[in-house]
Write a protein that holds these residues in place. Structure first.
Motif, PDB file in Angstrom:
ATOM      1  N   UNK A 163       0.770  -1.255   0.103  1.00  0.00           N
ATOM      2  CA  UNK A 163      -0.070  -0.034   0.024  1.00  0.00           C
ATOM      3  C   UNK A 163       0.832   1.084  -0.005  1.00  0.00           C
ATOM      4  N   UNK A 164       1.821   1.364   0.717  1.00  0.00           N
ATOM      5  CA  UNK A 164       2.759   2.418   0.853  1.00  0.00           C
ATOM      6  C   UNK A 164       3.725   2.620  -0.471  1.00  0.00           C
ATOM      7  N   UNK A 165       3.837   1.783  -1.242  1.00  0.00           N
ATOM      8  CA  UNK A 165       4.779   1.985  -2.349  1.00  0.00           C
ATOM      9  C   UNK A 165       4.212   2.955  -3.364  1.00  0.00           C
ATOM     10  N   UNK A 166       2.868   3.433  -3.096  1.00  0.00           N
ATOM     11  CA  UNK A 166       2.522   4.510  -3.886  1.00  0.00           C
ATOM     12  C   UNK A 166       3.118   5.822  -3.527  1.00  0.00           C
ATOM     13  N   UNK A 167       4.010   6.076  -2.403  1.00  0.00           N
ATOM     14  CA  UNK A 167       4.606   7.161  -2.133  1.00  0.00           C
ATOM     15  C   UNK A 167       5.945   7.447  -3.217  1.00  0.00           C
ATOM     16  N   UNK A 168       6.274   6.340  -3.641  1.00  0.00           N
ATOM     17  CA  UNK A 168       7.443   6.396  -4.416  1.00  0.00           C
ATOM     18  C   UNK A 168       6.990   7.258  -5.773  1.00  0.00           C
ATOM     19  N   UNK A 169       5.789   6.925  -6.244  1.00  0.00           N
ATOM     20  CA  UNK A 169       5.159   7.592  -7.321  1.00  0.00           C
ATOM     21  C   UNK A 169       5.011   9.218  -7.128  1.00  0.00           C
ATOM     22  N   UNK A 170       5.066   9.667  -5.911  1.00  0.00           N
ATOM     23  CA  UNK A 170       4.595  10.942  -5.482  1.00  0.00           C
ATOM     24  C   UNK A 170       5.990  11.608  -5.017  1.00  0.00           C
ATOM     25  N   UNK A 208      10.451  11.765  -4.503  1.00  0.00           N
ATOM     26  CA  UNK A 208      11.707  11.224  -4.949  1.00  0.00           C
ATOM     27  C   UNK A 208      11.993  10.108  -3.718  1.00  0.00           C
ATOM     28  N   UNK A 209      12.947   9.297  -4.296  1.00  0.00           N
ATOM     29  CA  UNK A 209      13.405   8.241  -3.477  1.00  0.00           C
ATOM     30  C   UNK A 209      14.475   8.807  -2.430  1.00  0.00           C
ATOM     31  N   UNK A 210      15.180   9.843  -2.721  1.00  0.00           N
ATOM     32  CA  UNK A 210      16.254  10.426  -2.006  1.00  0.00           C
ATOM     33  C   UNK A 210      15.570  11.130  -0.682  1.00  0.00           C
ATOM     34  N   UNK A 211      14.359  11.736  -0.935  1.00  0.00           N
ATOM     35  CA  UNK A 211      13.762  12.308  -0.014  1.00  0.00           C
ATOM     36  C   UNK A 211      13.026  11.384   0.892  1.00  0.00           C
ATOM     37  N   UNK A 212      12.560  10.313   0.429  1.00  0.00           N
ATOM     38  CA  UNK A 212      11.913   9.102   1.388  1.00  0.00           C
ATOM     39  C   UNK A 212      12.984   8.603   2.363  1.00  0.00           C
ATOM     40  N   UNK A 213      14.078   8.162   1.633  1.00  0.00           N
ATOM     41  CA  UNK A 213      15.173   8.069   2.638  1.00  0.00           C
ATOM     42  C   UNK A 213      15.634   8.727   3.491  1.00  0.00           C
ATOM     43  N   UNK A 214      15.530   9.898   3.208  1.00  0.00           N
ATOM     44  CA  UNK A 214      15.980  11.127   4.190  1.00  0.00           C
ATOM     45  C   UNK A 214      15.176  10.984   5.146  1.00  0.00           C
ATOM     46  N   UNK A 215      13.677  11.377   4.845  1.00  0.00           N
ATOM     47  CA  UNK A 215      12.722  11.084   5.766  1.00  0.00           C
ATOM     48  C   UNK A 215      12.599   9.937   6.742  1.00  0.00           C
ATOM     49  N   UNK A 216      13.042   8.973   6.075  1.00  0.00           N
ATOM     50  CA  UNK A 216      13.014   7.651   6.925  1.00  0.00           C
ATOM     51  C   UNK A 216      14.119   7.777   8.240  1.00  0.00           C
ATOM     52  N   UNK A 217      15.046   8.242   7.947  1.00  0.00           N
ATOM     53  CA  UNK A 217      16.104   8.377   8.725  1.00  0.00           C
ATOM     54  C   UNK A 217      15.905   9.428   9.797  1.00  0.00           C
ATOM     55  N   UNK A 247       4.925   9.294   7.594  1.00  0.00           N
ATOM     56  CA  UNK A 247       4.114   9.747   6.566  1.00  0.00           C
ATOM     57  C   UNK A 247       3.778  11.118   6.738  1.00  0.00           C
ATOM     58  N   UNK A 248       3.281  11.711   7.941  1.00  0.00           N
ATOM     59  CA  UNK A 248       3.238  13.166   8.220  1.00  0.00           C
ATOM     60  C   UNK A 248       4.372  13.979   7.896  1.00  0.00           C
ATOM     61  N   UNK A 249       5.590  13.309   8.538  1.00  0.00           N
ATOM     62  CA  UNK A 249       6.698  14.233   8.137  1.00  0.00           C
ATOM     63  C   UNK A 249       7.080  14.014   6.656  1.00  0.00           C
ATOM     64  N   UNK A 250       6.700  13.110   6.077  1.00  0.00           N
ATOM     65  CA  UNK A 250       7.039  13.116   4.496  1.00  0.00           C
ATOM     66  C   UNK A 250       6.453  14.238   3.759  1.00  0.00           C
ATOM     67  N   UNK A 251       5.172  14.758   4.230  1.00  0.00           N
ATOM     68  CA  UNK A 251       4.358  15.822   3.741  1.00  0.00           C
ATOM     69  C   UNK A 251       5.062  17.213   3.926  1.00  0.00           C
ATOM     70  N   UNK A 252       6.076  17.083   5.059  1.00  0.00           N
ATOM     71  CA  UNK A 252       6.729  18.713   5.046  1.00  0.00           C
ATOM     72  C   UNK A 252       8.161  18.447   4.151  1.00  0.00           C
ATOM     73  N   UNK A 253       8.831  17.112   4.438  1.00  0.00           N
ATOM     74  CA  UNK A 253      10.272  17.019   3.813  1.00  0.00           C
ATOM     75  C   UNK A 253      10.359  16.308   2.454  1.00  0.00           C
TER      76      UNK A 253
END
Length: 259
Positions: free
Chosen positions: A126-133, A135-144, A249-255
């Protein structure tokens, strides 16, 4: 998926406070909780990355559809992201959380653990859709960034002598309100309201991380049998997993940087 968080950790056994701040049994129990949570996050990340790799393509000849941002989808991608089947991946994790929460006292630890892994895998799809919205770099950065914040908040919840029960009750009420506002915004699609939702969501799940950690610690009891202790650890891991995923997910909206 903030709507999942309001049904967690309803284990059938009563929570019993045990002051064992230096007890090796408590430490082993908490390590078990964090290991289960980390493994679930790994499963989610693996399934999310695997799904988006199989669902997208750079070859126009292999594309079955394309998104407004130019991303080309394979046949599998159109099924996962553009067909009614996407609701299965969205609702199935919720069903598993309900199952675990209300049946935890009657199922075997192995069954509970398999349900947890299935939940993590389905949520990853289900969360794989975030990669469509984003960038991979920003997803990894937000994860850490989320991992760092989560670690500090969980450490506070584990070490503080302050009783966080009142804060937990307040946060739960706030969470219910947040879910209702999120449902309303599905129809309004207001960017300003989404900004407020994300900001409040980060604060709520930050607080819940500390509260849940303290609650998990207090549920430890050295007289528990192996099966009960394992099920407590699984439900504790589920609670912290949901806190982490929602805060991420909420942080990803900002970052997050959009594609």
């Amino acid at each position: 998926m903030a709507e999942l968080r309001n049904v967690q950790s309803q284990a059938g056994y009563g929570a019993r406070t045990y002051d064992a701040s230096i007890d090796q049994g408590l430490r082993a129990y908490m390590v078990r909780v964090y290991n289960l949570m980390a493994l679930a996050l790994g499963i989610t990340a693996l399934f999310a990355a695997g799904t988006v790799l199989l669902a997208t393509t750079n070859n126009p000849a292999a594309a079955a559809a394309s998104l407004p941002n130019g991303t080309m989808l394979t046949g599998l991608g159109t099924v996962i992201y553009g067909s009614p089947l996407r609701w299965v991946f969205f609702l199935a994790p919720l069903a598993i959380v309900f199952f675990m929460s209300f049946r935890i006292d009657r199922i075997q630890p192995g069954t509970a653990q398999m349900a947890f892994w299935a939940f993590a895998a389905l949520l990853g799809i289900s969360l794989s859709s975030i990669f469509l919205v984003y960038t991979s770099a920003s997803i990894v950065q937000t994860f850490f960034i989320t991992a760092t914040a989560f670690g500090a908040l969980s450490l506070y919840g584990y070490t503080t002598k302050r009783d966080l029960t009142a804060m937990g009750s307040f946060l739960f009420i706030g969470l219910v309100g947040l879910i209702l506002v999120m449902i309303v915004n599905l129809f309004l699609a207001s960017p300003a309201l989404q900004f407020a939702i994300s900001a409040i969501g980060v604060l709520i799940f930050a607080g819940l991380t500390a509260y849940d950690t303290q609650k998990i610690k207090e549920m430890y009891y050295e007289g528990d049998g192996t099966a009960v202790a394992e099920k407590k650890a699984i439900m504790g891991a589920l609670a912290l997993y949901l806190d982490f995923i929602n805060m991420f997910q909420f942080l990803l909206y900002f970052l997050g940087q959009r594609e």
